[in-house]
Design an enzyme around this catalytic site. Structure first.
Site, mmCIF file in Angstrom:
data_model
loop_
_atom_site.group_PDB
_atom_site.id
_atom_site.type_symbol
_atom_site.label_atom_id
_atom_site.label_comp_id
_atom_site.label_asym_id
_atom_site.label_seq_id
_atom_site.Cartn_x
_atom_site.Cartn_y
_atom_site.Cartn_z
ATOM 1 N N GLU A 236 2.453 -3.677 -15.222
ATOM 2 C CA GLU A 236 3.564 -2.779 -15.674
ATOM 3 C C GLU A 236 4.531 -2.646 -14.345
ATOM 4 O OE1 GLU A 236 3.858 -1.997 -18.391
ATOM 5 O OE2 GLU A 236 1.889 -1.790 -19.494
ATOM 6 N N CYS A 270 10.912 3.833 -13.301
ATOM 7 C CA CYS A 270 10.942 2.525 -13.762
ATOM 8 C C CYS A 270 11.843 2.183 -14.644
ATOM 9 C CB CYS A 270 9.387 1.913 -14.201
ATOM 10 S SG CYS A 270 8.759 2.822 -15.396
#
Ligand code: NAD
Length: 513
Positions: A236, A270
């Site tokens: 991720e 993110c």
């Protein structure tokens, strides 16, 4: 024993310290996890679901204390610790506790080939074994817990390495899981830097999978460390998320969404909005409104009431953000708001910054910022907007704002793992949905049944009844087999004409039984 000090990024105050693990400690933790995992897996998903719900109860009861710790270690406003870290962790634990058993359930597969009429096929999920979870600092509870809880629930043992920036939240997670009934060796925490402790987990011959959340360069190292052993890894990674505004988008909603999407957690998300594309005719209005609103955001220590944005995490982050702003200015962009350090607050408080006149030659449009600036770029046609949004090595998430149908059609053309329509960022707190990136933003998923699939092996059990006749394709390879296969192929795949060969196929088959 060497220790790691946890510091408040707002003022460098030491909050606490934890012992640093040596490579031998990592090896011991992995060995203990390996020994303990089979019994944990054998407990069954129903039992593990109870532990997830107990963890949820414990977090809810201790939420104020945990939220303060998150804010002190990561710098974000206290309300964000509650609203994002605590809420999404509670949601994940609840989801696994309530729906995980169903999501892990074996699935029967219907076989369509008539030759296999008496066979049964079931696909089971089996734990990988020992999973290393390596986490970043920016949502130190939510991101780490998602990986740790998902892997544990699936029957794996977990050795977890928190970020060096947020060791105390990491320690809390493991202590709380143990208090919730997860055996000590099944979940453990190894603290220390990535190059030593993280790398030891990746390279260990006894870790069976790695769930890594962090930057692209480190993700690349993790992937290559896993490659030689064909170790499953879920990555991720970073993002450069575009927000595409359609001409008929609601102005007030879109401005509010862009502001929050860009500056929540000081842009250190993110999936933060890192590029804003607006119709050329509306560029001035969007730039003006966002500059005004960004200038009005209140900066301060995360624990102070009314704080809307805290500091960035460290000096490296300051350098990256200011470096991108300078690069953009040098290439002709205008700083419409912000652009400086708030020295009165401390060296890591960067003003929320709005940039206009940007293009894709500037690093603010191509490299991950992970900090508080929002570049705004005008587009002329929808095709151009889509091309600009897709002109990136990242593909984590994106958002499209405008009339629902039209925006959904544009969303389908965007290259990203998650595209939200008329909102941004919220899906991380929806554990029923998959989370993961395309392109350099990663591989695999970390939520819901997709997340569970990635921390398990699938195992197909194909069962033939014990008392069945021999399979017609067994030796010998003789003329009866040839005619059976020929008639069978025509019968199975020859449409209406082939159906006529059915009786012959059955006849030939019977001869071979
Ligand atoms: P980072 O890559 O510097 O560190 C992440 C973790 O990896 C830390 O625990 C670190 O100690 C460890 N690590 C460092 N070197 C290692 C090595 N050689 N081997 C194994 N582990 C190692 O990232 P960060 O600064 O903590 O977090 C910010 C980054 O994370 C940003 O790029 C952000 O976009 C990304 N991120 C992605 C997601 C997502 O869901 N896609 C979520 C949050 C953050």
């Amino acid at each position: 024993m060497p220790t790691l000090k946890s510091r408040d990024p707002a003022n460098d105050e030491v909050i606490g310290e934890v012992p640093v693990a040596s490579v031998t400690d990592v090896r011991d933790a992995v060995a203990a996890a390996k020994a303990a995992q089979p019994a944990w897996a054998a407990q069954g998903a129903e039992e593990r679901a109870k532990r997830m719900l107990r963890f949820r109860d414990l977090l809810l009861a201790q939420r104020d204390e945990v939220a303060r710790l998150i804010t002190r270690e990561s710098g974000k406003p206290l309300i964000e610790s509650h609203m994002v870290d605590i809420l999404s962790t509670l949601e994940t634990a609840k989801h696994l506790g309530r729906h995980g058993v169903e999501e892990l359930r074996p699935r029967k597969v219907r076989l369509h080939n008539v030759l296999l009429y008496d066979r049964r096929s079931t696909v089971h999920r089996r734990p990988l074994g020992v999973v290393a979870v390596i986490a970043p600092w920016n949502y130190p509870l939510a991101l780490a817990s998602t990986g740790v809880l998902t892997a544990l629930f699936a029957g794996n043992a977990v050795v977890f390495k928190p970020s060096t920036e947020t060791p105390l939240v990491g320690k809390w997670i493991v202590d709380a899981l143990r208090e919730s009934g997860v055996p000590e060796d099944v979940v453990s925490c190894v603290q220390g830097d990535g190059a030593t402790v993280g790398n030891a987990l990746v390279e260990s011959p006894d870790t069976d999978g790695v769930l890594f959340t962090g930057s692209v360069p480190v993700g690349r190292k993790v992937a290559s460390g896993c490659a030689s052993r064909f170790k499953p890894n879920i990555l991720e990674l970073g993002g450069k998320d575009p927000m595409v505004v359609l001409p008929k988008a609601r102005f007030d909603l879109t401005v509010a969404g862009a502001l929050w999407g860009a500056f929540t957690n000081a842009g250190q998300t993110c999936a933060a909005v890192e590029r804003l594309y607006v119709p050329r005719a509306q560029e001035e209005a969007y730039v003006k409104a966002l500059a005004e609103k960004a200038a009005g955001l209140r900066l301060g220590h995360g624990l102070e009431k009314g704080t809307q944005m805290g500091p960035v995490i460290n000096d490296r982050a300051v350098e990256t953000v200011l470096g991108q702003i300078k690069d953009a200015e040098r290439k002709g962009a205008t700083v419409e708001a912000g652009g400086h350090i708030r020295d009165d607050l401390g060296p890591r408080f960067i003003e929320p910054t709005i940039l206009s006149g940007v293009d894709h030659t500037m690093t603010c449009m191509t490299e991950e910022t992970f900090g508080p600036h929002l570049p705004i770029m005008a587009y002329d046609t929808l095709d151009e907007a889509v091309a600009l949004a897709n002109d990136s090595e990242f593909g984590l998430s994106a958002s499209v704002w405008g009339p629902t149908r039209e925006a959904e059609a544009v969303a389908a053309r965007i290259q990203a793992g998650t595209v939200t329509v008329n909102d941004c960022l919220y899906t991380y707190a929806a554990p029923e949905t998959p989370w993961g990136g395309w392109k350099h933003s990663g591989i695999g998923a970390s939520h819901g049944r997709w997340g569970l699939e990635d921390v398990t092996h699938w195992q197909h059990i194909g069962t033939s009844p014990a008392g069945r006749a021999r399979s017609p394709w067994y030796y010998p390879y003789d003329e009866t087999l040839e005619s059976f296969i020929d008639a069978g192929l025509r019968f199975l795949h020859g449409g209406a004409a082939g159906a006529a060969s059915g009786p012959r196929a059955i006849w030939e088959w019977k001869k071979r039984l």
